[in-house]
Design an enzyme around this catalytic site. Structure first.
Site, PDB file in Angstrom:
ATOM      1  N   ASN A   1     -12.798  -3.411   2.195  1.00 32.38           N
ATOM      2  CA  ASN A   1     -13.792  -2.345   2.209  1.00 32.38           C
ATOM      3  C   ASN A   1     -14.593  -2.464   0.926  1.00 32.38           C
ATOM      4  O   ASN A   1     -14.032  -2.384  -0.171  1.00 32.38           O
ATOM      5  CB  ASN A   1     -13.103  -0.976   2.280  1.00 32.38           C
ATOM      6  CG  ASN A   1     -12.366  -0.767   3.593  1.00 32.38           C
ATOM      7  OD1 ASN A   1     -12.864  -1.161   4.648  1.00 32.38           O
ATOM      8  ND2 ASN A   1     -11.189  -0.187   3.533  1.00 32.38           N
TER       9      ASN A   1
ATOM     10  N   HIS B   1     -10.074  -5.139  -3.692  1.00 32.69           N
ATOM     11  CA  HIS B   1      -8.751  -5.377  -3.116  1.00 32.69           C
ATOM     12  C   HIS B   1      -8.891  -5.830  -1.675  1.00 32.69           C
ATOM     13  O   HIS B   1      -9.831  -5.466  -0.980  1.00 32.69           O
ATOM     14  CB  HIS B   1      -7.874  -4.122  -3.204  1.00 32.69           C
ATOM     15  CG  HIS B   1      -8.506  -2.894  -2.619  1.00 32.69           C
ATOM     16  ND1 HIS B   1      -9.447  -2.146  -3.299  1.00 32.69           N
ATOM     17  CD2 HIS B   1      -8.336  -2.283  -1.418  1.00 32.69           C
ATOM     18  CE1 HIS B   1      -9.814  -1.122  -2.540  1.00 32.69           C
ATOM     19  NE2 HIS B   1      -9.171  -1.202  -1.393  1.00 32.69           N
TER      20      HIS B   1
ATOM     21  N   ASP C   1       0.847  -1.203   0.000  1.00 27.42           N
ATOM     22  CA  ASP C   1       0.000   0.000   0.000  1.00 27.42           C
ATOM     23  C   ASP C   1       0.880   1.250   0.000  1.00 27.42           C
ATOM     24  O   ASP C   1       1.912   1.309   0.683  1.00 27.42           O
ATOM     25  CB  ASP C   1      -0.923  -0.010   1.233  1.00 27.42           C
ATOM     26  CG  ASP C   1      -2.080   0.955   1.087  1.00 27.42           C
ATOM     27  OD1 ASP C   1      -3.216   0.506   0.918  1.00 27.42           O
ATOM     28  OD2 ASP C   1      -1.830   2.190   1.130  1.00 27.42           O
TER      29      ASP C   1
HETATM   30  P1  AMP Z   1      -9.839   1.350   0.353  1.00 29.90           P
HETATM   31  O1  AMP Z   1     -10.153   2.443   1.315  1.00 29.90           O
HETATM   32  O2  AMP Z   1     -10.113  -0.010   0.898  1.00 29.90           O
HETATM   33  O3  AMP Z   1     -10.456   1.574  -1.014  1.00 29.90           O
HETATM   34  O4  AMP Z   1      -8.259   1.379   0.197  1.00 29.90           O
HETATM   35  C1  AMP Z   1      -7.567   1.836  -0.905  1.00 29.90           C
HETATM   36  C2  AMP Z   1      -6.099   1.730  -0.558  1.00 29.90           C
HETATM   37  O5  AMP Z   1      -5.346   1.886  -1.755  1.00 29.90           O
HETATM   38  C3  AMP Z   1      -5.607   2.782   0.423  1.00 29.90           C
HETATM   39  O6  AMP Z   1      -5.043   2.142   1.564  1.00 29.90           O
HETATM   40  C4  AMP Z   1      -4.560   3.562  -0.385  1.00 29.90           C
HETATM   41  O7  AMP Z   1      -3.468   3.972   0.405  1.00 29.90           O
HETATM   42  C5  AMP Z   1      -4.148   2.552  -1.437  1.00 29.90           C
HETATM   43  N1  AMP Z   1      -3.637   3.071  -2.681  1.00 29.90           N
HETATM   44  C6  AMP Z   1      -4.169   4.033  -3.468  1.00 29.90           C
HETATM   45  N2  AMP Z   1      -3.422   4.204  -4.568  1.00 29.90           N
HETATM   46  C7  AMP Z   1      -2.406   3.315  -4.505  1.00 29.90           C
HETATM   47  C8  AMP Z   1      -1.286   3.015  -5.341  1.00 29.90           C
HETATM   48  N3  AMP Z   1      -1.084   3.635  -6.508  1.00 29.90           N
HETATM   49  N4  AMP Z   1      -0.439   2.032  -4.938  1.00 29.90           N
HETATM   50  C9  AMP Z   1      -0.639   1.407  -3.764  1.00 29.90           C
HETATM   51  N5  AMP Z   1      -1.666   1.646  -2.934  1.00 29.90           N
HETATM   52  C10 AMP Z   1      -2.521   2.597  -3.288  1.00 29.90           C
END
Ligand code: AMP
Ligand code: ZN
Length: 118
Positions: A85, A98, A30
């Site tokens: 989520n 994810h 992440d």
């Molecule tokens: P959610 O709130 O479950 O949709 O989590 C999305 C997650 O994606 C968050 O923890 C972000 O920090 C992560 N995220 C967003 N963009 C990227 C990226 N380009 N590479 C890695 N993680 C990411």
């Protein structure tokens, strides 16, 4: 779905810190880790969330990959939390399914933080 950032990660169009990859999945760290270990596992194919007619076999593979991540990250014994989520009330921010694998230090017992703290 070329505007989807996780589709772009899956295609290697934006950089990621890869943990492992197979024919259907990719695991990468992440970008804003919430613990010493915070890895995301995604299907390479785009599904918006858990309710997007995801094949059961794929869901099984995603969750099986969580224990593989834990093994690769050395937190198999110490423990880890697996979080999905799904949708608006869960505050899903990236709308490509994810799984979060978070660990590396003790977490509190609670699992749910409502935004109104009720
Ligand atoms: P959610 O709130 O479950 O949709 O989590 C999305 C997650 O994606 C968050 O923890 C972000 O920090 C992560 N995220 C967003 N963009 C990227 C990226 N380009 N590479 C890695 N993680 C990411
Ligand atoms: Zn996508």
């Amino acid at each position: 779905m070329s505007e989807c950032i996780f589709c772009m990660v899956a295609k290697g169009e934006i950089p990621s810190k890869m943990v492992f990859e197979d024919d259907e999945l990719i695991a990468f760290d992440d970008i804003a880790p919430q613990g010493p270990v915070h890895t995301l596992i995604i299907p390479k194919q785009h599904y918006a969330n858990m309710s997007d007619d995801v094949p059961e076999e794929l869901l099984g593979r995603l969750f099986a990959a969580a224990s593989r991540v834990a093994q690769l990250k050395g937190i198999e014994e110490s423990g880890y939390r697996v979080i999905v989520n799904s949708g608006a009330d869960a505050s899903q921010t990236v709308h490509h399914l994810h799984i979060h694998v978070i660990g590396g230090k003790p977490m509190s017992h609670g699992m749910v933080n409502f935004s109104d703290r009720s």
